[in-house]
Structures are given as C-alpha cells and as structure tokens.
Motif scaffolding. Structure first.
Motif, PDB file in Angstrom:
ATOM      1  N   LEU A 115       0.677  -1.248   0.013  1.00 48.22           N
ATOM      2  CA  LEU A 115      -0.033   0.104  -0.094  1.00 48.22           C
ATOM      3  C   LEU A 115       0.705   1.162  -0.061  1.00 48.22           C
ATOM      4  O   LEU A 115       0.187   2.353  -0.598  1.00 48.22           O
ATOM      5  N   ALA A 116       2.036   1.233   0.598  1.00 48.05           N
ATOM      6  CA  ALA A 116       3.024   2.416   0.470  1.00 48.05           C
ATOM      7  C   ALA A 116       3.257   2.582  -0.892  1.00 48.05           C
ATOM      8  O   ALA A 116       3.577   3.584  -1.491  1.00 48.05           O
ATOM      9  N   ALA A 117       3.772   1.226  -1.779  1.00 47.86           N
ATOM     10  CA  ALA A 117       4.014   1.592  -3.074  1.00 47.86           C
ATOM     11  C   ALA A 117       2.858   2.020  -3.927  1.00 47.86           C
ATOM     12  O   ALA A 117       3.119   2.979  -4.928  1.00 47.86           O
ATOM     13  N   CYS A 118       1.542   1.838  -3.625  1.00 47.64           N
ATOM     14  CA  CYS A 118       0.643   2.427  -4.305  1.00 47.64           C
ATOM     15  C   CYS A 118       0.486   3.880  -4.045  1.00 47.64           C
ATOM     16  O   CYS A 118      -0.195   4.468  -4.996  1.00 47.64           O
ATOM     17  N   LYS A 119       0.552   4.235  -2.796  1.00 45.05           N
ATOM     18  CA  LYS A 119       0.383   5.554  -2.567  1.00 45.05           C
ATOM     19  C   LYS A 119       1.318   6.406  -3.219  1.00 45.05           C
ATOM     20  O   LYS A 119       0.965   7.516  -3.749  1.00 45.05           O
ATOM     21  N   ALA A 120       2.578   5.940  -3.350  1.00 43.37           N
ATOM     22  CA  ALA A 120       3.495   6.813  -3.926  1.00 43.37           C
ATOM     23  C   ALA A 120       3.316   6.800  -5.572  1.00 43.37           C
ATOM     24  O   ALA A 120       3.413   7.662  -6.202  1.00 43.37           O
ATOM     25  N   ALA A 121       2.802   5.616  -6.174  1.00 45.36           N
ATOM     26  CA  ALA A 121       2.399   5.787  -7.569  1.00 45.36           C
ATOM     27  C   ALA A 121       1.198   6.163  -7.843  1.00 45.36           C
ATOM     28  O   ALA A 121       0.890   7.016  -8.944  1.00 45.36           O
ATOM     29  N   PHE A 122       0.195   6.118  -7.198  1.00 46.88           N
ATOM     30  CA  PHE A 122      -1.270   6.575  -7.504  1.00 46.88           C
ATOM     31  C   PHE A 122      -2.221   7.519  -6.499  1.00 46.88           C
ATOM     32  O   PHE A 122      -2.986   7.994  -6.717  1.00 46.88           O
ATOM     33  N   GLY A 123      -1.335   7.895  -5.348  1.00 49.94           N
ATOM     34  CA  GLY A 123      -1.994   8.624  -4.333  1.00 49.94           C
ATOM     35  C   GLY A 123      -2.776   7.778  -3.646  1.00 49.94           C
ATOM     36  O   GLY A 123      -2.647   6.437  -3.515  1.00 49.94           O
ATOM     37  N   GLU A 124      -4.040   8.571  -3.026  1.00 46.89           N
ATOM     38  CA  GLU A 124      -4.967   7.542  -2.243  1.00 46.89           C
ATOM     39  C   GLU A 124      -5.759   6.790  -3.464  1.00 46.89           C
ATOM     40  O   GLU A 124      -6.225   7.082  -4.422  1.00 46.89           O
ATOM     41  N   ILE A 125      -6.006   5.584  -2.721  1.00 47.39           N
ATOM     42  CA  ILE A 125      -6.843   4.464  -3.414  1.00 47.39           C
ATOM     43  C   ILE A 125      -7.625   3.937  -2.444  1.00 47.39           C
ATOM     44  O   ILE A 125      -7.728   4.013  -1.366  1.00 47.39           O
ATOM     45  N   GLY A 126      -8.595   3.073  -2.921  1.00 47.84           N
ATOM     46  CA  GLY A 126      -9.292   2.260  -2.226  1.00 47.84           C
ATOM     47  C   GLY A 126      -9.029   0.795  -1.897  1.00 47.84           C
ATOM     48  O   GLY A 126      -8.077   0.291  -2.751  1.00 47.84           O
ATOM     49  N   ILE A 127      -9.064   0.267  -0.703  1.00 45.11           N
ATOM     50  CA  ILE A 127      -8.625  -0.912  -0.121  1.00 45.11           C
ATOM     51  C   ILE A 127      -9.928  -1.740   0.060  1.00 45.11           C
ATOM     52  O   ILE A 127     -10.965  -1.361   0.896  1.00 45.11           O
TER      53      ILE A 127
END
Length: 290
Positions: A115-127
C-alpha cells in the motif's frame, strides 16, 4: 525435487519475461508478529507448490493467457520496518512496468509495504479487505507493524477502506469504525441479509487494491490459518464480493495472506492457490487492469 519457490502454475506454463506478464506473483514469507498459531512463513511456498495442481481453465476463462510471472521471494530477515521497505520496493518495480503485483503472504503485514508503493504511484486508493478481523489497532504487542494493525496503517496513509466478512473486533476498533470512513459488510450482516447488489459505497475510489486474508473464509474451508474465526464466508460468497467490488474499477494489485500450512493437510494450500488464480480470473473479466 521440486523447488521451494516454483513458478506459479509452473507445470502448465512456460517461463516468460516479466515484461510479457500482466500478473507479477511476489512471494513474501513473512512471519514476525503472529499472535496465535504460527506457520505463515511457509504460506507462499505452499501456494506456489499447490498451484501446479491447478487447471488453466478456471471454470469461466483462462486467466493465464494474460501472462503470469513469478518473482524471487522478498527477503524477510531483519527489522520489520526494513522488511516492509523491501516489500514496497518489490511492489513498486512491478507497478513501474505497468503490471499487477500479486503478493503471497506471509502474515498480513506484507500488505503495508504494497500500500505504501501504491500511495507513491497513485496517491489515495480504495482498499477492499476480505478478513475475519478488522486489523484496525494502532499498535499490537508493542508494534505498529503487527498484522493486527494493517488497516490502521492504510487509513494513516489516507487510503479508503472497505471491509467484508469481519467478525472479530476489539472495542477500540469498533469505536474507530464509527469515527472514520471505514465502510464494512460484516459476516453477521451477510448471514442475515445476504450480499447486496452494490457492495462499495458511493464515491469509493476507482483505483483499488484487494487484500484477502484467508481467515475471511469459514474455517470449514480454510482451517490452515493462525487466527480462525467461526461464521466465515463461503467460497462463492467470497467470489461474489470480489466480483462486485472490482467490477468496472481499476485494480492495481492484490494479495492473499495468512495461510499457515498444516502438515499432511493439503486442501487448504490448494484452496489458497485456487483463490489466487480465481481472483486473477475475476479481475481480467470484470475489472479494469491498470
């Protein structure tokens, strides 16, 4: 002799380069904060070995046509914060290639790095979380990286969380869900009223990460997990939730975690491998893969 970490579906699929595969399977044999039964460190290996028994036809389609590449396992020695950093790096490498990381745990803490990688790549996402436990504790047994704190870390990152199948919460977690945007469809609600046609709330992010703790399934289906809870999801309830949650959305990756293999009991390992592959199928048919 079979490798400890064979490729996913190794006996069915030829080896391909990571650039040719949509799905990047990343084993993460992490076991540092388990708090009841142990064994999650053996989970990724068991899933990969069991995948050799899968058929490429999942009953609806052939997800393997989109390409499956298996990465070397992430090293899980050392301080937990450092391990989470390695998981983040491995996930980020796949995302940077435009691929979909599929993490095999290991305890649920592996999701924090992803999720840290996703935050860096996409910003906020849904889990979208399928689980028996809320995992919303701020710390547990002195660690903010415990498997019991994963969704709290997701909230701290600013991600939006939807939980399905939950049936075990501490009182502070109950209070947290009332004061923060943690949407949920608990196991009791599903047992009483079934699964609604639309599971995610209005305004839920279009980009999602799917995290599946195998203890979200009922122990009659999945006994090989460290913290089993009665009253869990059936196999097809789990698939229905996944299908309805991902339909039309951009899935950036997913994980299957908390398998703790039991010696001599093969069916839970195979069920976990089947869950991974069936989820690939649902995503390629119903979601936007990006």
């Amino acid at each position: 002799m079979q490798s400890t970490y064979p490729r996913f579906l190794e006996e069915e699929l030829d080896e391909i380069a990571p650039e040719e595969a949509l799905f990047h399977v990343i084993p993460v044999p992490l076991e540092q904060t388990v708090s009841y039964g142990g064994g999650t460190g053996e989970g990724p290996s068991a899933i990969l070995r069991s995948s050799s028994q899968l058929e490429v036809f999942d009953g609806v389609s052939n997800p393997s046509e989109h390409g499956i590449w298996t990465a070397p396992p992430v090293e899980t020695y050392g301080a937990l914060e450092e391990v989470v950093g390695r998981i983040e790096e491995a996930t980020a490498r796949s995302i940077s290639l435009g691929k979909m990381p599929v993490l095999l745990g290991g305890e649920h803490t592996v999701t924090v790095g992803a999720l840290a990688a996703c935050k860096a790549a996409f910003g906020e996402i849904g889990i979208v979380q399928i689980d028996a436990h809320a995992d919303l504790r701020d710390t547990y047994e002195g660690s903010p990286y415990s498997h019991a704190c994963v969704m709290k870390r997701a909230c701290d990152m600013g991600h939006t969380v939807f939980q399905a199948g939950i049936r075990s919460l501490s009182l502070p977690e109950v209070a947290f869900r009332k004061t923060h945007p943690v949407h949920h469809l608990d196991a009791r609600d599903i047992a009483m009223d079934g699964i609604p046609e639309t599971v995610l709330p209005d305004g839920f992010p279009e980009r999602i990460w799917l995290t599946i703790d195998v203890d979200g399934l009922d122990p009659s289906i999945m006994p090989a997990t460290g913290t089993p809870e009665p009253g869990g999801l059936t196999w097809y309830q789990c698939q229905e939730i996944i299908r309805k949650a991902v339909k039309g959305r951009h899935v950036v990756g997913f994980d299957v975690v908390e398998l703790a293999p039991v010696k001599g009991l093969h069916f839970p390992d195979f069920a976990a491998a089947r869950l991974v592959y069936d989820t690939m199928g649902v995503i390629t048919r119903d979601a936007v893969c990006s």
